[in-house]
Motif scaffolding. Structure first.
Motif, PDB file in Angstrom:
ATOM      1  N   ASP A 195       1.684  14.561  -8.626  1.00 18.24           N
ATOM      2  CA  ASP A 195       2.575  15.722  -8.630  1.00 18.24           C
ATOM      3  C   ASP A 195       3.040  16.074 -10.048  1.00 18.24           C
ATOM      4  O   ASP A 195       3.120  17.253 -10.410  1.00 18.24           O
ATOM      5  CB  ASP A 195       3.799  15.476  -7.745  1.00 18.24           C
ATOM      6  CG  ASP A 195       3.494  15.653  -6.268  1.00 18.24           C
ATOM      7  OD1 ASP A 195       2.415  16.167  -5.936  1.00 18.24           O
ATOM      8  OD2 ASP A 195       4.355  15.263  -5.453  1.00 18.24           O
ATOM      9  N   GLN A 196       3.337  15.067 -10.852  1.00 19.29           N
ATOM     10  CA  GLN A 196       3.770  15.318 -12.228  1.00 19.29           C
ATOM     11  C   GLN A 196       2.632  15.932 -13.047  1.00 19.29           C
ATOM     12  O   GLN A 196       2.849  16.855 -13.841  1.00 19.29           O
ATOM     13  CB  GLN A 196       4.254  14.026 -12.877  1.00 19.29           C
ATOM     14  CG  GLN A 196       5.562  13.529 -12.298  1.00 19.29           C
ATOM     15  CD  GLN A 196       5.903  12.135 -12.778  1.00 19.29           C
ATOM     16  OE1 GLN A 196       5.422  11.675 -13.801  1.00 19.29           O
ATOM     17  NE2 GLN A 196       6.753  11.457 -12.023  1.00 19.29           N
ATOM     18  N   ALA A 197       1.414  15.428 -12.852  1.00 19.07           N
ATOM     19  CA  ALA A 197       0.261  15.982 -13.572  1.00 19.07           C
ATOM     20  C   ALA A 197       0.017  17.434 -13.153  1.00 19.07           C
ATOM     21  O   ALA A 197      -0.287  18.291 -13.995  1.00 19.07           O
ATOM     22  CB  ALA A 197      -0.980  15.125 -13.322  1.00 19.07           C
ATOM     23  N   ILE A 198       0.154  17.726 -11.874  1.00 18.80           N
ATOM     24  CA  ILE A 198       0.011  19.107 -11.399  1.00 18.80           C
ATOM     25  C   ILE A 198       1.065  19.984 -12.068  1.00 18.80           C
ATOM     26  O   ILE A 198       0.774  21.096 -12.506  1.00 18.80           O
ATOM     27  CB  ILE A 198       0.103  19.187  -9.864  1.00 18.80           C
ATOM     28  CG1 ILE A 198      -1.134  18.563  -9.233  1.00 18.80           C
ATOM     29  CG2 ILE A 198       0.277  20.632  -9.398  1.00 18.80           C
ATOM     30  CD1 ILE A 198      -1.060  18.397  -7.723  1.00 18.80           C
ATOM     31  N   ALA A 202      -4.826  11.899 -13.368  1.00 19.64           N
ATOM     32  CA  ALA A 202      -3.419  12.320 -13.439  1.00 19.64           C
ATOM     33  C   ALA A 202      -2.654  11.472 -14.450  1.00 19.64           C
ATOM     34  O   ALA A 202      -1.871  11.998 -15.246  1.00 19.64           O
ATOM     35  CB  ALA A 202      -2.775  12.221 -12.058  1.00 19.64           C
ATOM     36  N   GLU A 203      -2.889  10.170 -14.449  1.00 18.42           N
ATOM     37  CA  GLU A 203      -2.222   9.284 -15.413  1.00 18.42           C
ATOM     38  C   GLU A 203      -2.590   9.657 -16.849  1.00 18.42           C
ATOM     39  O   GLU A 203      -1.741   9.674 -17.738  1.00 18.42           O
ATOM     40  CB  GLU A 203      -2.586   7.827 -15.133  1.00 18.42           C
ATOM     41  CG  GLU A 203      -1.942   7.274 -13.881  1.00 18.42           C
ATOM     42  CD  GLU A 203      -2.491   5.911 -13.469  1.00 18.42           C
ATOM     43  OE1 GLU A 203      -3.482   5.440 -14.055  1.00 18.42           O
ATOM     44  OE2 GLU A 203      -1.914   5.321 -12.532  1.00 18.42           O
ATOM     45  N   MET A 204      -3.881   9.963 -17.081  1.00 18.20           N
ATOM     46  CA  MET A 204      -4.321  10.336 -18.432  1.00 18.20           C
ATOM     47  C   MET A 204      -3.673  11.647 -18.873  1.00 18.20           C
ATOM     48  O   MET A 204      -3.320  11.806 -20.043  1.00 18.20           O
ATOM     49  CB  MET A 204      -5.850  10.429 -18.492  1.00 18.20           C
ATOM     50  CG  MET A 204      -6.516   9.070 -18.470  1.00 18.20           C
ATOM     51  SD  MET A 204      -8.283   9.153 -18.812  1.00 18.20           S
ATOM     52  CE  MET A 204      -8.906   9.379 -17.166  1.00 18.20           C
ATOM     53  N   GLN A 224       0.827  -1.202   0.000  1.00 14.16           N
ATOM     54  CA  GLN A 224       0.000   0.000   0.000  1.00 14.16           C
ATOM     55  C   GLN A 224       0.864   1.256   0.000  1.00 14.16           C
ATOM     56  O   GLN A 224       0.552   2.232  -0.702  1.00 14.16           O
ATOM     57  CB  GLN A 224      -0.931   0.002   1.206  1.00 14.16           C
ATOM     58  CG  GLN A 224      -2.022  -1.043   1.136  1.00 14.16           C
ATOM     59  CD  GLN A 224      -2.799  -1.166   2.433  1.00 14.16           C
ATOM     60  OE1 GLN A 224      -2.503  -0.500   3.431  1.00 14.16           O
ATOM     61  NE2 GLN A 224      -3.793  -2.037   2.440  1.00 14.16           N
ATOM     62  N   LEU A 225       1.944   1.249   0.763  1.00  9.92           N
ATOM     63  CA  LEU A 225       2.836   2.410   0.805  1.00  9.92           C
ATOM     64  C   LEU A 225       3.529   2.620  -0.538  1.00  9.92           C
ATOM     65  O   LEU A 225       3.670   3.756  -1.003  1.00  9.92           O
ATOM     66  CB  LEU A 225       3.864   2.257   1.920  1.00  9.92           C
ATOM     67  CG  LEU A 225       3.316   2.372   3.340  1.00  9.92           C
ATOM     68  CD1 LEU A 225       4.376   1.976   4.363  1.00  9.92           C
ATOM     69  CD2 LEU A 225       2.796   3.774   3.601  1.00  9.92           C
ATOM     70  N   LYS A 226       3.957   1.533  -1.179  1.00  6.60           N
ATOM     71  CA  LYS A 226       4.579   1.654  -2.499  1.00  6.60           C
ATOM     72  C   LYS A 226       3.595   2.243  -3.501  1.00  6.60           C
ATOM     73  O   LYS A 226       3.953   3.104  -4.306  1.00  6.60           O
ATOM     74  CB  LYS A 226       5.067   0.286  -2.992  1.00  6.60           C
ATOM     75  CG  LYS A 226       6.325  -0.189  -2.328  1.00  6.60           C
ATOM     76  CD  LYS A 226       6.741  -1.551  -2.867  1.00  6.60           C
ATOM     77  CE  LYS A 226       8.015  -2.048  -2.234  1.00  6.60           C
ATOM     78  NZ  LYS A 226       8.397  -3.386  -2.726  1.00  6.60           N
ATOM     79  N   GLU A 227       2.347   1.780  -3.453  1.00  8.03           N
ATOM     80  CA  GLU A 227       1.327   2.304  -4.356  1.00  8.03           C
ATOM     81  C   GLU A 227       1.057   3.781  -4.077  1.00  8.03           C
ATOM     82  O   GLU A 227       0.904   4.586  -4.996  1.00  8.03           O
ATOM     83  CB  GLU A 227       0.032   1.500  -4.227  1.00  8.03           C
ATOM     84  CG  GLU A 227      -1.018   1.901  -5.240  1.00  8.03           C
ATOM     85  CD  GLU A 227      -2.253   1.033  -5.169  1.00  8.03           C
ATOM     86  OE1 GLU A 227      -3.348   1.587  -5.374  1.00  8.03           O
ATOM     87  OE2 GLU A 227      -2.127  -0.180  -4.936  1.00  8.03           O
ATOM     88  N   ALA A 228       1.033   4.153  -2.808  1.00  2.00           N
ATOM     89  CA  ALA A 228       0.792   5.551  -2.444  1.00  2.00           C
ATOM     90  C   ALA A 228       1.912   6.453  -2.936  1.00  2.00           C
ATOM     91  O   ALA A 228       1.657   7.550  -3.442  1.00  2.00           O
ATOM     92  CB  ALA A 228       0.640   5.675  -0.925  1.00  2.00           C
ATOM     93  N   VAL A 229       3.154   6.003  -2.814  1.00  4.36           N
ATOM     94  CA  VAL A 229       4.290   6.800  -3.279  1.00  4.36           C
ATOM     95  C   VAL A 229       4.217   6.988  -4.793  1.00  4.36           C
ATOM     96  O   VAL A 229       4.404   8.092  -5.308  1.00  4.36           O
ATOM     97  CB  VAL A 229       5.628   6.138  -2.857  1.00  4.36           C
ATOM     98  CG1 VAL A 229       6.803   6.758  -3.581  1.00  4.36           C
ATOM     99  CG2 VAL A 229       5.813   6.246  -1.355  1.00  4.36           C
ATOM    100  N   THR A 230       3.921   5.917  -5.503  1.00  5.91           N
ATOM    101  CA  THR A 230       3.805   5.995  -6.961  1.00  5.91           C
ATOM    102  C   THR A 230       2.656   6.919  -7.361  1.00  5.91           C
ATOM    103  O   THR A 230       2.798   7.761  -8.249  1.00  5.91           O
ATOM    104  CB  THR A 230       3.583   4.590  -7.558  1.00  5.91           C
ATOM    105  OG1 THR A 230       4.684   3.762  -7.194  1.00  5.91           O
ATOM    106  CG2 THR A 230       3.444   4.626  -9.061  1.00  5.91           C
ATOM    107  N   SER A 231       1.521   6.760  -6.699  1.00  3.34           N
ATOM    108  CA  SER A 231       0.359   7.596  -6.993  1.00  3.34           C
ATOM    109  C   SER A 231       0.665   9.065  -6.721  1.00  3.34           C
ATOM    110  O   SER A 231       0.310   9.944  -7.511  1.00  3.34           O
ATOM    111  CB  SER A 231      -0.824   7.131  -6.148  1.00  3.34           C
ATOM    112  OG  SER A 231      -1.942   7.941  -6.350  1.00  3.34           O
TER     113      SER A 231
END
Length: 117
Positions: free
Chosen positions: A42-45, A78-80, A30-37
């Motif tokens: 942040d990149q989309a912002i 954000a991914e899109m 869950q933590l790995k997924e949260a960091v990736t998300s």
């Protein structure tokens, strides 16, 4: 004087250890997924800041509003946006919603394709 430990005392319970290991492994995933998300958002912002001429706070609000109005998870929006930045592909309905939302923070005309290098 020595006291003898009773059976089960001081000896680890293998069932509870296995459960704890499983819980910790789940938490790590869950933590790995949260960091990736978080990085994706942040990149989309950052893209919205650069292309939409908004502040980072406004970029977050734009993402949040688009996510809510499109009924799509914020991370997926954000991914899109990142895919759009890379390939120029963004669903028309999401593009219109994104432009309309950005327009509330100032006039915006999103580029048709990805940035030219």
């Amino acid at each position: 004087m020595t006291s003898k430990a009773r059976p089960g005392e001081g000896e680890p319970d293998t069932t509870s250890q296995a459960e704890r290991i499983f819980q910790l492994e789940e938490e790590i995933c869950q933590l790995k997924e949260a960091v990736t998300s978080h990085a994706t958002v942040d990149q989309a912002i950052g893209m919205l800041v650069a292309l939409g001429h908004v502040t980072p706070g406004q970029g977050w609000e734009v993402l949040r509003e688009v996510s809510q109005h499109a009924n799509i998870k914020l991370r997926n929006v954000a991914e899109m946006i990142l895919i759009w930045g890379r390939d120029g592909d963004l669903p028309d309905d999401l593009r219109v919603l994104l432009e309309d939302t950005l327009d509330r923070y100032g006039p915006t005309q999103l580029p048709e394709g990805p940035p030219q290098h």
